[in-house]
Design an enzyme around this catalytic site. Structure first.
Site, short mmCIF file in Angstrom:
data_model
loop_
_atom_site.label_atom_id
_atom_site.label_comp_id
_atom_site.label_asym_id
_atom_site.label_seq_id
_atom_site.Cartn_x
_atom_site.Cartn_y
_atom_site.Cartn_z
N GLN A 1 58.67 33.34 102.49
CA GLN A 1 59.64 33.60 103.56
C GLN A 1 58.92 34.09 104.81
O GLN A 1 58.10 35.00 104.76
CB GLN A 1 60.67 34.64 103.07
N ASP B 1 59.47 24.01 101.19
CA ASP B 1 59.85 24.21 102.59
C ASP B 1 59.45 23.01 103.45
O ASP B 1 59.94 22.85 104.57
CB ASP B 1 59.15 25.44 103.17
N LYS C 1 69.39 32.59 99.15
CA LYS C 1 68.66 31.55 98.41
C LYS C 1 68.77 31.82 96.90
O LYS C 1 68.99 30.92 96.10
CB LYS C 1 67.20 31.47 98.87
N1 GUN Z 1 62.29 31.93 107.94
C1 GUN Z 1 63.31 31.38 108.63
N2 GUN Z 1 63.62 30.16 108.13
C2 GUN Z 1 62.76 29.93 107.11
C3 GUN Z 1 62.56 28.85 106.21
O1 GUN Z 1 63.24 27.82 106.24
N3 GUN Z 1 61.58 29.01 105.30
C4 GUN Z 1 60.80 30.11 105.24
N4 GUN Z 1 59.85 30.18 104.32
N5 GUN Z 1 60.94 31.14 106.07
C5 GUN Z 1 61.92 31.04 107.00
#
Ligand code: GUN
Length: 293
Positions: free
Chosen positions: A96, A119, A52
């Protein structure tokens, strides 16, 4: 049969975002700023957050990673979330997942200001999506919609079967394809672990979206000739045929299903590459105040 090349589409969308950021900068505007909470040292999370961060850099966004030990209390993490809600330099942020067991993921999600919830996990954004208001759409469902849209796949009036009812893939993608929109206007069926005779349902699917996390669950006899198959699964299994000793399998038995399809996503290289692009799209929307005005 045509492959839905997620990597190619992701590169294209990333480039579009990059150009828009350059334009914003040349007009003296504010560079979009994403912040990411990373709690503990989960290997998968470290990797995803690294990706990211790199994606932000590629398109010219600012990215701040906020690291905390897994001993952080829920109270302290909630206070940090509230601090970022107030930080006017941060356009959007994510926490996350997974979080350590002593912290309620739901409480943390609900503490995020929906305006900054890139998200799309906050119930306010989920609700807005369901009623068809502008919202931040979660990454994987948005990636699926982007693929269908860029390949100009007809969805209107089609029967879409979704395997899996998770809050981050199955439920939202089913809702999006149900919307009066393009892509959308599908007749949608959701199957899950308690569904009786899944193959009899998947065989009627014009569009089959599979997100159950079971390697090679969907076999050729479960798929209609000419169907569009979107495979969200990624399971890492041992292999003596690769250099790394591992290979990635989707939820679909690709080799036998692909010949029956009009379109199918490869794994890897299908939906996966688009998920981070969706986060970039949402961050750009946040910086432009596009969703909540
Ligand atoms: N863990 C796995 N996929 C995601 C996601 O799209 N967002 C977040 N915050 N955590 C994750």
């Amino acid at each position: 049969m045509e492959l839905l090349d997620g990597k190619k589409i992701a590169d294209k969308v990333r480039n579009e975002i990059k150009q828009e950021v350059e334009l914003i900068k040349s007009n003296g505007g504010k560079v979009p700023h994403l912040a990411v909470f990373l709690v503990g040292h989960d290997g998968g999370s470290e990797t995803y957050v690294g990706h990211k961060d790199k994606a932000c850099e590629q398109v010219g966004f600012k990215c701040t990673i906020l690291r905390f030990e897994d001993t952080i209390t829920e109270e302290k993490l909630l206070a940090e979330v509230k601090r970022l809600n107030q930080d006017s330099d941060v356009d959007g942020f994510i926490v996350q997942m997974p979080l350590p067991k002593h912290i309620s993921e739901q409480k943390v999600i609900e503490a995020i200001d929906p305006k900054k919830d890139v998200d799309g996990f906050h119930p306010a954004n989920v609700g807005r999506m369901v009623v068809g208001f502008p919202s931040y759409v979660p990454a994987t469902p948005d990636g699926i919609i982007e693929l269908l849209s860029r390949y100009k796949i007809e969805t209107s009036g089609k029967h879409c079967v979704v395997l899996g009812r998770s809050n981050i893939v199955g439920k939202p993608v089913a809702n999006l394809l149900l919307q009066k929109a393009t892509p959308g206007n599908c007749t949608v069926t959701i199957c899950h672990s308690r569904t009786k005779d899944i193959p009899s349902i998947t065989r009627t699917a014009d569009i089959l979206i599979v997100a159950i996390g079971q390697a090679e669950f969907v076999t050729a006899d479960m798929v209609k000739e000419g169907a569009v198959v979107i495979d969200v699964g990624i399971t890492r299994v041992k292999s003596d045929k690769t250099k790394s000793g591992w290979k990635l399998l989707g939820d679909v038995k690709f080799d036998e299903v692909a010949p029956k399809c009009s379109y199918i996503t490869p794994v890897p290289g299908g939906v996966g590459p688009l998920t981070i692009v969706s986060l970039l799209k949402n961050t750009l929307k946040a910086s432009k105040r596009e969703v909540y005005g």
